[in-house]
Design an enzyme around this catalytic site. Structure first.
Site, PDB file in Angstrom:
ATOM      1  N   LYS A  38      87.068  60.033  51.181  1.00 17.11           N
ATOM      2  CA  LYS A  38      86.434  60.294  52.478  1.00 17.11           C
ATOM      3  C   LYS A  38      85.112  61.044  52.341  1.00 17.11           C
ATOM      4  O   LYS A  38      84.195  60.827  53.143  1.00 17.11           O
ATOM      5  CB  LYS A  38      87.379  61.075  53.384  1.00 17.11           C
ATOM      6  CG  LYS A  38      87.696  62.496  52.914  1.00 17.11           C
ATOM      7  CD  LYS A  38      88.602  63.213  53.896  1.00 17.11           C
ATOM      8  CE  LYS A  38      88.866  64.649  53.421  1.00 17.11           C
ATOM      9  NZ  LYS A  38      89.713  65.389  54.379  1.00 17.11           N
ATOM     10  N   ARG A 131      98.380  73.090  59.642  1.00 16.54           N
ATOM     11  CA  ARG A 131      97.639  71.915  60.042  1.00 16.54           C
ATOM     12  C   ARG A 131      98.688  70.864  60.372  1.00 16.54           C
ATOM     13  O   ARG A 131      99.578  71.124  61.155  1.00 16.54           O
ATOM     14  CB  ARG A 131      96.640  71.473  58.954  1.00 16.54           C
ATOM     15  CG  ARG A 131      95.499  70.614  59.542  1.00 16.54           C
ATOM     16  CD  ARG A 131      94.477  70.179  58.510  1.00 16.54           C
ATOM     17  NE  ARG A 131      94.963  69.091  57.680  1.00 16.54           N
ATOM     18  CZ  ARG A 131      94.214  68.440  56.792  1.00 16.54           C
ATOM     19  NH1 ARG A 131      92.944  68.771  56.628  1.00 16.54           N
ATOM     20  NH2 ARG A 131      94.734  67.476  56.052  1.00 16.54           N
TER      21      ARG A 131
END
Length: 356
Positions: A38, A131
């Site tokens: 990414k 998260r």
């Protein structure tokens, strides 16, 4: 070759070398590596350099990136928790996805049934970083629902640490993931072949030989591209930290005071700046700014150059002490950190060049 600036120059041989180094240390511990793409937007020349090193699975958080890789001979993992609205494309373009919501998993199952596929998932567990992930006490409940779904294959448990809460992976929290995996296998008569033990922040445990032997997958990005682990920011042994170099062109050279004249209000980003009076200094302006980069992540290769700051389009350098007599049109090079690389590779205004 004439280059356009600003640009990022990628040394593909150094990337391949880093991958081989990380793979070797992980494979020695029977750990597979999913290479995270990414940060460089899954640009094909870089992905191909990674695959040449022996990686067999890539992972990305954007379905647009994974679609670009559809013709490459490797497994593809959806790294970010999928959106329900992209369930069809996740199943179509990915072999595996990381999940934490049963409603999304149901949609993935329906998409897999429509496409006549079996979709593999890794159930993410929150070990304290806060998260993504199911809380430990809720894992059994969601597994009981997953096992009833058609076209969904639960292949393991995973976790993510460091990225949000800064929690460092260790034998205690990863040990909790291992215990949970054993309990799930026993209670549901399942085989979960994968325990995905985190990202580049977990690599230090491989390096110092404290990684529990049950952990058999890591999702590695920064350690491959920038040659450092992310729990303590230390260099990975025998890896390059300069595979990606950012370059910008000087558009102005002038000696100016270091404190603005007049009443100080807000800057272009709504902050009230503060200035240290260093007298008059020679300043170079580079044609790149906060629209393209994370200024705090820039490290000039010339150690005698420092950074005053930046606006959206201009980077202001202190070049007073540089031994090179810079002039307009000259190029200044920088090493970059992960956040800066992410922004630069995403920016359409930063050219990308690849050296084999």
């Amino acid at each position: 070759m004439k280059k356009n600036y600003p640009c990022v120059e990628v040394n593909l041989k150094k990337v391949t070398h880093n991958v081989k180094t990380v793979l070797a240390m992980c494979n020695k511990k029977h750990i597979d590596v999913a290479s995270v793409t990414k940060v460089f937007c899954a640009q094909k020349p870089i992905v191909e350099a990674i695959l040449r090193a022996g990686v067999t699975e890539v992972a990305d958080s954007r379905i647009l990136n994974l679609k670009k890789l559809k013709d490459l001979n490797c497994k593809k993992m959806m790294l970010r928790i999928p959106m329900i609205s992209e369930a069809y494309e996740v199943v179509k373009y990915c072999d595996c996805s990381l999940n934490s919501e049963i409603d999304t998993i149901r949609k993935l199952g329906a998409a897999a049934k429509y496409l006549n596929k079996i979709h593999n998932i890794i159930l993410m567990v929150d070990l304290g970083d806060l998260r993504e992930g199911v809380l430990i006490d809720d894992v059994a409940s969601i597994v009981s629902k997953i096992v009833k779904l058609d076209n969904i294959n639960l292949i393991g448990l995973g976790t993510n640490v460091t990225c949000y809460g800064g929690v460092i992976p260790d034998t205690e929290n990863l040990g909790n993931l291992i215990k949970l995996k054993l309990d799930i296998e026993k209670n549901f008569s399942l085989s979960l072949p994968i325990i995905s033990g985190g990202n580049s922040s977990s690599l230090y445990m491989v390096i110092n030989d404290t990684m529990p032997e049950e952990i058999n997958q890591l999702r590695i990005g920064e350690s491959i591209v920038l040659g450092r682990e992310t729990s303590f920011g230390l260099a990975v042994p025998n890896c390059y930290e300069d595979a990606f170099i950012l370059s910008g062109e000087v558009v102005e050279i002038k000696s100016k005071p270091t404190v603005p004249t007049g009443t100080i209000g807000m800057d272009a980003f709504g902050n009230k700046p503060h200035f240290e009076d260093k007298g008059t200094r020679k300043r170079a302006i580079i044609a790149i700014g906060r629209q393209d980069i994370r200024v705090e992540g820039l490290i000039p290769l010339d150690a005698d150059i420092s950074i005053f700051g930046a606006s959206s389009d201009h980077l202001i350098l202190d070049v007073t002490d540089s031994k090179k007599e810079l002039k307009v049109g000259d190029i200044v090079d920088f090493k970059i950190d992960y956040g800066c690389l992410l922004a630069a590779m995403t920016s359409p205004y930063v050219e990308k060049y690849y050296n084999n």
